[in-house]
Write an enzyme that holds these catalytic residues in place. Structure first.
Site, PDB file in Angstrom:
ATOM      1  N   GLU A  80       0.883  -1.136   0.175  1.00 23.40           N
ATOM      2  CA  GLU A  80      -0.135  -0.037  -0.060  1.00 23.40           C
ATOM      3  C   GLU A  80       0.978   1.181   0.194  1.00 23.40           C
ATOM      4  OE1 GLU A  80      -2.880  -0.066   3.031  1.00 23.40           O
ATOM      5  OE2 GLU A  80      -4.195   1.431   2.053  1.00 23.40           O
ATOM      6  N   ASP A  82       1.260   4.050   1.482  1.00 23.21           N
ATOM      7  CA  ASP A  82       1.888   4.669   2.402  1.00 23.21           C
ATOM      8  C   ASP A  82       2.936   3.997   3.108  1.00 23.21           C
ATOM      9  OD1 ASP A  82      -0.188   2.713   3.146  1.00 23.21           O
ATOM     10  OD2 ASP A  82      -0.625   3.408   5.076  1.00 23.21           O
ATOM     11  N   HIS A 145      -3.931  -6.739   5.673  1.00 26.63           N
ATOM     12  CA  HIS A 145      -5.187  -6.572   5.090  1.00 26.63           C
ATOM     13  C   HIS A 145      -5.370  -6.316   3.615  1.00 26.63           C
ATOM     14  CE1 HIS A 145      -5.181  -1.886   4.682  1.00 26.63           C
ATOM     15  NE2 HIS A 145      -3.930  -2.158   5.166  1.00 26.63           N
ATOM     16  N   TYR A 192      -8.394   1.745  14.979  1.00 30.22           N
ATOM     17  CA  TYR A 192      -7.711   1.090  13.584  1.00 30.22           C
ATOM     18  C   TYR A 192      -8.293  -0.386  13.318  1.00 30.22           C
ATOM     19  CZ  TYR A 192      -3.646   0.037  10.798  1.00 30.22           C
ATOM     20  OH  TYR A 192      -2.780  -0.168   9.556  1.00 30.22           O
ATOM     21  N   HIS A 225       2.438   1.486  11.597  1.00 35.56           N
ATOM     22  CA  HIS A 225       1.860   2.783  11.838  1.00 35.56           C
ATOM     23  C   HIS A 225       1.854   2.784  13.645  1.00 35.56           C
ATOM     24  CE1 HIS A 225       0.197   3.917   8.058  1.00 35.56           C
ATOM     25  NE2 HIS A 225      -0.284   2.950   8.159  1.00 35.56           N
TER      26      HIS A 225
END
Lengths: 400, 54
Positions: A80, A82, A145, A192, A225
């Site tokens: 992903e 980010d 995910h 989250y 994160h």
């Protein structure tokens, strides 16, 4: 630029995003971080990168430790953007010997960056790579995910680099769980999970079981994160176990939107009924609550009451939007009930019930519809509905 | 023949098409897929699939 040695010769080299407030529909009022980790050994390894606009933060931090060209391997635990957005430029600088990723990771990296020439090195669950004193073991976590997701585990350090699992969107100048307010940390971890992971709860349960079966020892979990878990990594593993079963905690929500306060009056009566049974209830007006904050409460609630008036033969748009969001995340193991006011045809209760049936909620009442404005008797019915929900929630939670 | 939908990512297994990426020939019924076959999109296992009319 500050770096943090999280284990001997393993550094946090990520970036803190103090300003982000919306993460494609997820309200990130507390900002976020994009964590990347650098391990110095005979082979120097960078685990993930950062969002494209934070590339310089990452490079500054790496340069204060080592010349980036000395990095041998980049591990891409998650494609992903980010975590991979700055990969093309970073790869041009580092010129790594290997880009280590899962099978789906290679496919997805190519689909993102269209670079067939990169030195991909595909790994599967059970594979490991020796870096000198340390080894990296890989655990594929497909659909946790994204299809490409995987964990990197360093047994010599008992360190699990867990990609997007166990993270939180939380910008801080501290890096570890023992340095921040625990209530804030756990709330952000729950938010989250609720907004990113809920849909993949079956995968979480499977993963937690296989981690247990593999008997791997973990004394630090470093997600992509937020805060690193070093004081009590079991705390977040246990929380994931609970959230993945969508267990309620004697709590119910009354989620509503209203046009002229009729549905709001009904919502209050329903909430009063729930409260009278000694069950924790929250009255949530969708016009002033963000959908991702509402989802955070849904995850540990056992009862969900939805209220909407009928507008143009349908639902109010905020309720329709919230339902679309909640259905996508697929919470399970809930009791449901609906109510709403109407002027002429009154479809809203039927639509709310249908949405809850699709989510496999157990509907405990056919729902209450009221023309225009509720009178005392109708509000009494709403109160009775709330009482019934309270009783069901109490009994359901005691059985769990 | 019955199609099956992956409950994780939404991929639909169509027996008339098979699954080229895993070497599954067209005409292979879902029930006849090997036990270790996984969803070509997300890697979910066979028990994550349900019949669909999509």
């Amino acid at each position: 630029m500050q770096t943090y040695e999280i284990k001997k010769d393993i550094y946090w080299v990520g970036a803190v995003d103090w300003g982000i407030r919306d993460f494609h529909g997820y309200s990130t009022y507390a900002g976020s971080t994009y964590n990347a980790y650098l391990m110095l050994d005979e082979k120097v390894v960078l685990f993930d990168t950062v969002k494209k606009e934070f590339k310089s933060d990452l490079l500054h931090r790496i340069r204060s430790i080592i010349d980036p060209e000395k990095i041998d391997y980049i591990v891409v635990n998650h494609v992903e953007m980010d975590h991979s957005g700055s990969l093309p430029e970073i790869i041009d600088i580092i010129k790594p010997e290997k880009i280590i990723c899962s099978t789906m990771g290679e496919k997805n990296l190519k689909a993102h960056f269209h670079r067939e020439d990169w030195p991909y090195h595909v790994v599967k669950t059970g594979d490991s790579i020796s870096c000198g004193k340390r080894t990296i073991q890989f655990i594929e976590t497909r659909m946790l995910h994204w299809p490409d997701s995987m964990f990197s585990y360093i047994p010599e350090e008992k360190l699990l680099i867990s990609s997007d699992a166990f993270g939180q969107h939380l910008a801080t100048s501290q890096r570890f769980d023992d340095e921040v307010n625990e209530t804030v940390l756990m709330y952000q971890a729950q938010k989250y999970y609720a907004n990113i992971i809920t849909l993949y709860s079956p995968q979480v349960r499977k993963l937690l079981k296989s981690v247990k079966d593999m008997g791997i020892e973990i004394d630090m979990i470093a997600p992509d994160h937020g805060i690193i878990w070093r004081k009590d990594p079991m705390k977040i593993l246990n929380a994931y176990e609970d959230w993945s079963h969508h267990r309620g905690c004697k709590k119910a929500l009354v989620i509503y939107d209203t046009m002229w306060h009729s549905t709001e009056m009904m919502a209050k009566a329903v909430a009063d009924g729930i409260e009278s049974q000694g069950v924790n209830v929250q009255l949530i007006d969708l016009s002033v609550n963000h959908r991702s904050d509402v989802m955070t409460e849904v995850i540990d609630s056992k009862g969900i009451c939805l209220g909407s008036p009928t507008l143009n033969n349908g639902l109010l748009p905020r309720m329709a939007g919230f339902l679309m969001y909640m259905k996508g995340l697929r919470p399970t193991n809930k009791y449901g009930a609906a109510f709403g006011s109407y002027g002429w045809s009154g479809e809203s209760v039927k639509l709310l019930n249908k949405a809850m049936e699709e989510m496999k909620f157990e509907i405990i009442h056919e729902g209450i519809r009221v023309k225009y404005v509720p009178d005392h008797d109708t509000l009494k019915l709403c109160n009775e509905l709330g009482k019934k929900m309270g009783e069901m929630v109490k009994a359901g939670c005691e059985r769990e | 023949m019955q199609k099956y939908k992956c409950q994780v990512c939404g991929y639909v297994y169509d027996p008339d098409i098979g699954d080229d990426s895993s070497g599954i020939e067209p005409g292979t019924a879902f029930e006849d897929l090997p036990d270790d076959w996984v969803c070509p999109i997300c890697g979910a296992e066979k028990d994550q699939f349900e019949p669909t009319d999509d």
